[in-house]
Design a protein around this motif. Structure first.
Motif, PDB file in Angstrom:
ATOM      1  N   UNK B  23      -9.851   0.005  -1.838  1.00 58.64           N
ATOM      2  CA  UNK B  23      -8.905  -1.116  -1.002  1.00 58.64           C
ATOM      3  C   UNK B  23      -7.649  -1.472  -1.774  1.00 58.64           C
ATOM      4  N   UNK B  24      -7.710  -1.319  -3.124  1.00 57.52           N
ATOM      5  CA  UNK B  24      -6.561  -1.492  -3.983  1.00 57.52           C
ATOM      6  C   UNK B  24      -5.539  -0.496  -4.089  1.00 57.52           C
ATOM      7  N   UNK B  25      -5.913   0.565  -3.673  1.00 63.91           N
ATOM      8  CA  UNK B  25      -5.199   1.891  -3.648  1.00 63.91           C
ATOM      9  C   UNK B  25      -4.382   1.862  -2.333  1.00 63.91           C
ATOM     10  N   UNK B  26      -5.517   1.532  -1.399  1.00 66.37           N
ATOM     11  CA  UNK B  26      -4.654   1.571   0.082  1.00 66.37           C
ATOM     12  C   UNK B  26      -3.449   0.572   0.183  1.00 66.37           C
ATOM     13  N   UNK B  27      -3.683  -0.266  -0.552  1.00 68.52           N
ATOM     14  CA  UNK B  27      -2.250  -1.343  -0.311  1.00 68.52           C
ATOM     15  C   UNK B  27      -1.090  -0.529  -0.972  1.00 68.52           C
ATOM     16  N   UNK B  28      -1.430   0.173  -2.005  1.00 72.71           N
ATOM     17  CA  UNK B  28      -0.171   0.784  -2.518  1.00 72.71           C
ATOM     18  C   UNK B  28       0.123   1.988  -1.567  1.00 72.71           C
ATOM     19  N   UNK B  29      -0.887   2.731  -1.128  1.00 69.79           N
ATOM     20  CA  UNK B  29      -0.340   3.944  -0.259  1.00 69.79           C
ATOM     21  C   UNK B  29       0.170   3.592   1.015  1.00 69.79           C
ATOM     22  N   UNK B  30      -0.268   2.390   1.463  1.00 70.51           N
ATOM     23  CA  UNK B  30       0.277   1.820   2.681  1.00 70.51           C
ATOM     24  C   UNK B  30       1.785   1.568   2.664  1.00 70.51           C
ATOM     25  N   UNK B  31       2.226   0.972   1.673  1.00 64.54           N
ATOM     26  CA  UNK B  31       3.486   0.657   1.171  1.00 64.54           C
ATOM     27  C   UNK B  31       4.280   2.022   1.280  1.00 64.54           C
ATOM     28  N   UNK B  32       3.910   2.868   0.985  1.00 62.16           N
ATOM     29  CA  UNK B  32       4.489   4.191   0.805  1.00 62.16           C
ATOM     30  C   UNK B  32       4.371   4.993   2.108  1.00 62.16           C
ATOM     31  N   UNK B  33       3.416   4.559   2.783  1.00 64.29           N
ATOM     32  CA  UNK B  33       3.393   5.526   4.117  1.00 64.29           C
ATOM     33  C   UNK B  33       4.115   5.136   5.299  1.00 64.29           C
ATOM     34  N   UNK B  34       5.348   5.202   4.951  1.00 63.83           N
ATOM     35  CA  UNK B  34       6.506   4.936   6.016  1.00 63.83           C
ATOM     36  C   UNK B  34       7.536   5.462   5.802  1.00 63.83           C
ATOM     37  N   UNK B  35       8.136   6.296   6.758  1.00 60.56           N
ATOM     38  CA  UNK B  35       9.508   7.109   6.386  1.00 60.56           C
ATOM     39  C   UNK B  35      10.541   6.362   5.620  1.00 60.56           C
ATOM     40  N   UNK B  36      10.687   5.248   6.286  1.00 60.72           N
ATOM     41  CA  UNK B  36      12.082   4.611   5.553  1.00 60.72           C
ATOM     42  C   UNK B  36      11.587   4.087   4.379  1.00 60.72           C
ATOM     43  N   UNK B  37      10.212   3.609   3.774  1.00 62.36           N
ATOM     44  CA  UNK B  37       9.877   3.262   2.626  1.00 62.36           C
ATOM     45  C   UNK B  37       9.900   4.232   1.640  1.00 62.36           C
ATOM     46  N   UNK B  38       9.641   5.519   2.204  1.00 66.57           N
ATOM     47  CA  UNK B  38       9.540   6.685   1.436  1.00 66.57           C
ATOM     48  C   UNK B  38      10.993   6.878   0.796  1.00 66.57           C
TER      49      UNK B  38
END
Lengths: 125, 125
Positions: B23-38
């Motif tokens: 759950x904790x890692x998913x929060x971080x990965x979700x933040x990065x899982x967007x072309x704009x944010x990447x």
DNA sequence: CTCCTGTTTAGACGTTTTTCGAAGTAGTAC
DNA sequence: GTACTACTTCGAAAAACGTCTAAACAGGAG
């Protein structure tokens, strides 16, 4: 199917990602950016023999079989896992090159990649 | 703010992730899982001096300033970047420990965790 | 063949996400 | 003080997402 470029990008802090690379990586990251799918990936990857049966995976969650199947499909479509039916059961296995690609993306810039032993053997196909 | 555990997990294929870690890692990965944010993350990380002004970032996209601001907030909330106002402009910088954490998650299993020097001082809760 | 188990597909529903325009805050310049 | 620029917050609309139930498909057993 599921044609995915195995290696495309330098570590995220080396140079700005192109729009195209970012879009492609985001697909893979989106697949992994869910607690259930993260655990599925981890269970498959750490399972004895390198592969896990859907039946094993389903039991570990408080979710219905269709939901698990959906998440597995997302991971498969993203090129992170591959599935195979053998008789009654379907077995999934990790595609290491895809996972390595993510690892490379977030690899630190501090030390040149050469100092990490066998970091990646993957050269683009 | 933005209290984030720096190190919590072995590589994804070493052992099944706990529900909490996932759950904790998913929060971080979700933040990065967007072309704009990447791309934002990459632009900030690769920018000269290690930090980038919001004004630089906004111009690189076909998006409005509020949208970029929103994405930056997502990255900041996830603990991946930190921002600071200096005079008129706001500068963002990458938090390397957070990025390293993701790198470690997808690192190949070649070497045991013990061989990585003083990776981190925090033990999981 | 029918029946049963394992897995996927289809459709629906509520929640979250992405984006915007408008308004608000922070700081410099006049 | 007002005016201007840089950035963030607010509120809303459209799209994407996660989950379910019901139904379909695949294979083994009787």
């Amino acid at each position: 199917m599921t044609a995915v470029t195995i290696q495309c990008c330098a570590p995220i802090a080396r140079e700005p990602l192109s729009e195209t690379d970012a879009a492609e990586l985001a697909v893979m990251l989106k697949a992994v950016a869910d607690p259930v799918r993260l655990r599925l990936l981890s269970m498959i990857g750490s399972h004895a023999g390198g592969e896990a049966c859907v039946c094993d995976l389903t039991d570990a969650f408080d979710l219905t079989a269709p939901t698990i199947s959906h998440h597995l499909k997302v991971l498969r479509t993203a090129g992170l896992i591959d599935g195979e039916r053998r008789g009654t059961w379907v077995y999934y296995r990790i595609i290491p090159e895809a996972v390595n690609k993510l690892g490379a993306l977030f690899a630190p810039l501090t030390e040149p990649a050469s100092s990490r032993p066998g970091e990646l053997e993957l050269t683009p196909a």
